[in-house]
Design a protein around this motif. Structure first.
Motif, PDB file in Angstrom:
ATOM      1  N   VAL A   1     -51.589 -44.407 -23.287  1.00  0.00           N
ATOM      2  CA  VAL A   1     -53.039 -44.622 -23.210  1.00  0.00           C
ATOM      3  C   VAL A   1     -53.732 -43.329 -23.662  1.00  0.00           C
ATOM      4  N   PRO A   2     -54.110 -43.261 -24.946  1.00  0.00           N
ATOM      5  CA  PRO A   2     -54.608 -41.987 -25.500  1.00  0.00           C
ATOM      6  C   PRO A   2     -55.877 -41.470 -24.828  1.00  0.00           C
ATOM      7  N   GLN A   3     -56.589 -42.344 -24.133  1.00  0.00           N
ATOM      8  CA  GLN A   3     -57.845 -41.937 -23.487  1.00  0.00           C
ATOM      9  C   GLN A   3     -57.630 -40.850 -22.418  1.00  0.00           C
ATOM     10  N   HIS A   4     -56.412 -40.737 -21.868  1.00  0.00           N
ATOM     11  CA  HIS A   4     -56.165 -39.684 -20.864  1.00  0.00           C
ATOM     12  C   HIS A   4     -56.382 -38.307 -21.486  1.00  0.00           C
ATOM     13  N   ALA A   5     -55.788 -38.125 -22.677  1.00  0.00           N
ATOM     14  CA  ALA A   5     -55.918 -36.820 -23.342  1.00  0.00           C
ATOM     15  C   ALA A   5     -57.360 -36.603 -23.799  1.00  0.00           C
ATOM     16  N   GLU A   6     -58.006 -37.667 -24.230  1.00  0.00           N
ATOM     17  CA  GLU A   6     -59.389 -37.538 -24.717  1.00  0.00           C
ATOM     18  C   GLU A   6     -60.348 -37.150 -23.592  1.00  0.00           C
ATOM     19  N   LEU A   7     -60.227 -37.821 -22.453  1.00  0.00           N
ATOM     20  CA  LEU A   7     -61.126 -37.487 -21.341  1.00  0.00           C
ATOM     21  C   LEU A   7     -60.823 -36.081 -20.817  1.00  0.00           C
ATOM     22  N   THR A   8     -59.544 -35.692 -20.903  1.00  0.00           N
ATOM     23  CA  THR A   8     -59.180 -34.340 -20.448  1.00  0.00           C
ATOM     24  C   THR A   8     -59.973 -33.292 -21.230  1.00  0.00           C
ATOM     25  N   TRP A   9     -60.089 -33.483 -22.547  1.00  0.00           N
ATOM     26  CA  TRP A   9     -60.840 -32.504 -23.331  1.00  0.00           C
ATOM     27  C   TRP A   9     -62.289 -32.409 -22.842  1.00  0.00           C
ATOM     28  N   ILE A  10     -62.879 -33.576 -22.638  1.00  0.00           N
ATOM     29  CA  ILE A  10     -64.280 -33.578 -22.190  1.00  0.00           C
ATOM     30  C   ILE A  10     -64.390 -32.870 -20.835  1.00  0.00           C
ATOM     31  N   LEU A  11     -63.518 -33.263 -19.891  1.00  0.00           N
ATOM     32  CA  LEU A  11     -63.615 -32.666 -18.551  1.00  0.00           C
ATOM     33  C   LEU A  11     -63.293 -31.174 -18.563  1.00  0.00           C
ATOM     34  N   ASN A  12     -62.451 -30.751 -19.514  1.00  0.00           N
ATOM     35  CA  ASN A  12     -62.171 -29.317 -19.655  1.00  0.00           C
ATOM     36  C   ASN A  12     -63.461 -28.531 -19.843  1.00  0.00           C
ATOM     37  N   CYS A  13     -64.389 -29.153 -20.529  1.00  0.00           N
ATOM     38  CA  CYS A  13     -65.642 -28.467 -20.822  1.00  0.00           C
ATOM     39  C   CYS A  13     -66.581 -28.449 -19.616  1.00  0.00           C
ATOM     40  N   PHE A  14     -66.129 -29.075 -18.527  1.00  0.00           N
ATOM     41  CA  PHE A  14     -66.928 -29.074 -17.292  1.00  0.00           C
ATOM     42  C   PHE A  14     -66.161 -28.417 -16.144  1.00  0.00           C
ATOM     43  N   THR A  15     -65.007 -27.821 -16.471  1.00  0.00           N
ATOM     44  CA  THR A  15     -64.168 -27.207 -15.431  1.00  0.00           C
ATOM     45  C   THR A  15     -64.170 -25.704 -15.651  1.00  0.00           C
ATOM     46  N   TYR A  16     -64.334 -24.952 -14.581  1.00  0.00           N
ATOM     47  CA  TYR A  16     -64.312 -23.498 -14.715  1.00  0.00           C
ATOM     48  C   TYR A  16     -62.878 -23.002 -14.596  1.00  0.00           C
ATOM     49  N   ILE A  17     -62.570 -21.980 -15.387  1.00  0.00           N
ATOM     50  CA  ILE A  17     -61.211 -21.432 -15.378  1.00  0.00           C
ATOM     51  C   ILE A  17     -60.789 -21.043 -13.956  1.00  0.00           C
ATOM     52  N   GLY A  18     -61.744 -20.481 -13.212  1.00  0.00           N
ATOM     53  CA  GLY A  18     -61.437 -20.064 -11.834  1.00  0.00           C
ATOM     54  C   GLY A  18     -60.997 -21.232 -10.964  1.00  0.00           C
ATOM     55  N   GLU A  19     -61.522 -22.416 -11.263  1.00  0.00           N
ATOM     56  CA  GLU A  19     -61.184 -23.581 -10.432  1.00  0.00           C
ATOM     57  C   GLU A  19     -59.717 -23.987 -10.586  1.00  0.00           C
ATOM     58  N   THR A  20     -59.226 -23.967 -11.811  1.00  0.00           N
ATOM     59  CA  THR A  20     -57.823 -24.375 -11.969  1.00  0.00           C
ATOM     60  C   THR A  20     -56.887 -23.209 -11.643  1.00  0.00           C
ATOM     61  N   GLY A  21     -57.373 -21.992 -11.887  1.00  0.00           N
ATOM     62  CA  GLY A  21     -56.546 -20.812 -11.629  1.00  0.00           C
ATOM     63  C   GLY A  21     -56.216 -20.620 -10.158  1.00  0.00           C
ATOM     64  N   ARG A  22     -57.066 -21.151  -9.280  1.00  0.00           N
ATOM     65  CA  ARG A  22     -56.776 -20.938  -7.846  1.00  0.00           C
ATOM     66  C   ARG A  22     -55.997 -22.095  -7.210  1.00  0.00           C
ATOM     67  N   MET A  23     -55.584 -23.075  -8.010  1.00  0.00           N
ATOM     68  CA  MET A  23     -54.801 -24.195  -7.457  1.00  0.00           C
ATOM     69  C   MET A  23     -53.425 -23.693  -6.984  1.00  0.00           C
ATOM     70  N   THR A  24     -53.062 -24.083  -5.781  1.00  0.00           N
ATOM     71  CA  THR A  24     -51.779 -23.635  -5.223  1.00  0.00           C
ATOM     72  C   THR A  24     -50.608 -23.997  -6.121  1.00  0.00           C
ATOM     73  N   GLN A  25     -50.630 -25.245  -6.633  1.00  0.00           N
ATOM     74  CA  GLN A  25     -49.492 -25.681  -7.457  1.00  0.00           C
ATOM     75  C   GLN A  25     -49.402 -24.861  -8.751  1.00  0.00           C
ATOM     76  N   PHE A  26     -50.553 -24.483  -9.304  1.00  0.00           N
ATOM     77  CA  PHE A  26     -50.552 -23.651 -10.507  1.00  0.00           C
ATOM     78  C   PHE A  26     -49.912 -22.299 -10.204  1.00  0.00           C
ATOM     79  N   LYS A  27     -50.291 -21.734  -9.073  1.00  0.00           N
ATOM     80  CA  LYS A  27     -49.749 -20.419  -8.714  1.00  0.00           C
ATOM     81  C   LYS A  27     -48.234 -20.503  -8.481  1.00  0.00           C
ATOM     82  N   GLU A  28     -47.834 -21.567  -7.780  1.00  0.00           N
ATOM     83  CA  GLU A  28     -46.391 -21.723  -7.497  1.00  0.00           C
ATOM     84  C   GLU A  28     -45.607 -21.922  -8.782  1.00  0.00           C
ATOM     85  N   LYS A  29     -46.104 -22.838  -9.623  1.00  0.00           N
ATOM     86  CA  LYS A  29     -45.370 -23.129 -10.855  1.00  0.00           C
ATOM     87  C   LYS A  29     -45.372 -21.928 -11.799  1.00  0.00           C
TER      88      LYS A  29
END
Ligand code: TYM
Length: 332
Positions: A87-115
């Motif tokens: 379902v290609p729309q997953h990748a497409e919506l991700t791009w749009i939402l990327n433009c509404f997400t702050y780097i700090g928000e994903t950078g502080r995710m526990t799973q991101f830090k662990e991985k």
């Protein structure tokens, strides 16, 4: 709402093998919500690419996960079952939402830090973007409820923040989803270090029970499960190993923990481990025989996947075109 029902959405990424933790923490609740809701479940294969995969193994594993969904009782007639990459729309919506997400928000995710600390030779953009792809999964289908284990709660919070942010900037576009986390079993622990979660990708095979483990392996792993030294069978925070065994036994037999404690009054850990092992073997037996039948029928699995992809695309397309319009992209 789809077809007059509220929407349930969830997914698993095809890494390692589906464990008893995934079943008890998530899939058991998917099955529970099956009747009342419009249910959609995906194989999150794009998420799995955030760590290196061997292509031939990866393809096989993703199909095996799909067959296990069906073998666990997710009826393709009653649920949309599909692969995220179809379902290609997953990748497409991700791009749009990327433009509404702050780097700090994903950078502080526990799973991101662990991985990142586990794969410090490959801290790629995808690893950081993982929760935004997950938000896209959920928001594309206007999900009301997302049944997951406790480890995904933080990602759900980000999903809600993104939906609310977008809705406030434009106008109501996305349903703001609620997590659905079971009171019991939201975190099943490793059999070897019972303060850590049972993880699909744990390199120690004794720490996890895979849904496809042979009876001998199941019995052996429970026999070796780490407990404690006070010899009392009761559910308690300071007894993580024993409590984990009780939670597992309760989940596979649907018996309350208090009743199980009563059954085991005056008995020892060896007996508990044996009973848990036997109950899990008995629980897995029909699932495994159904799985063996399904995995031999690739044509059937592919027909379910194709049907699921078409149904999922129809819903995803609707949401994405709404989003494109609201943000001002030229419509054809
Ligand atoms: P994943 O693939 O790690 O795990 C699948 C589901 O199993 C739950 N879980 C557990 N529950 C209890 N005890 C455990 N030890 C345990 N280990 C895992 C997880 O919480 C999850 O519900 N990012 C997700 C997959 C995903 C997703 C989505 C989920 C992708 N898109 C959209 C919901 C909605 C993940 O990696 O789960």
């Amino acid at each position: 709402m789809i077809q007059g029902k509220k929407v349930v959405y969830s997914a698993t990424q095809p890494t390692g093998s589906i464990t008893l933790g995934n079943y008890i923490g998530a899939i058991k609740n998917w099955l529970k919500l099956n009747q009342e809701y419009f249910t959609i479940f995906a194989i999150a294969d794009l998420h799995a690419l955030t760590v290196r995969q061997v292509p031939a193994d990866f393809r096989k594993r993703a199909l095996s996960f799909f067959a296990q969904y069906i073998a666990l009782g997710l009826d393709p007639e009653k649920n949309i079952l599909y692969f995220q990459s179809h379902v290609p729309q997953h990748a497409e919506l991700t791009w749009i939402l990327n433009c509404f997400t702050y780097i700090g928000e994903t950078g502080r995710m526990t799973q991101f830090k662990e991985k990142s600390s586990k794969h410090n030779d490959n801290i790629n953009m995808g690893l950081m973007d993982y929760p935004v792809l997950m938000a896209s999964d959920i928001l594309l289908y206007q999900a009301d409820l997302v049944p997951v284990g406790i480890d995904q709660k933080q990602h759900l919070e980000l999903t809600r923040d993104l939906a609310i942010r977008f809705n406030n900037l434009y106008s109501p576009t996305f349903t703001v989803p609620e997590p659905y986390i079971g009171k019991q079993g939201a975190k099943i622990f490793s059999l070897q270090s019972p303060t850590e979660k049972m993880s699909k990708s744990d390199p120690n095979p004794n720490a996890t029970i895979s849904l496809l483990d042979e009876p001998d392996a199941v019995m052996r792993k429970f026999k070796r499960a780490v407990t404690d030294s006070d010899g009392v069978i009761k559910f308690s925070e300071d007894k993580p190993g024993v409590s984990n065994l009780l939670t597992i036994l309760s989940a596979v037999t649907d018996k309350g923990i208090a009743d199980i404690e009563k059954d085991f009054a005056g008995k020892g850990y060896a007996e508990l481990k044996k009973v848990v092992g036997e109950a899990v073997v008995e629980f897995l037996q029909p699932i495994q025989s159904e799985y063996n039948r399904l995995i031999a029928d690739k044509a059937y699995l592919m027909s379910v996947a194709k049907d699921g992809a078409e149904k999922a695309q129809a819903i995803a397309r609707r949401t994405l075109s709404k989003v494109y319009k609201k943000i001002g992209l030229v419509q054809l």
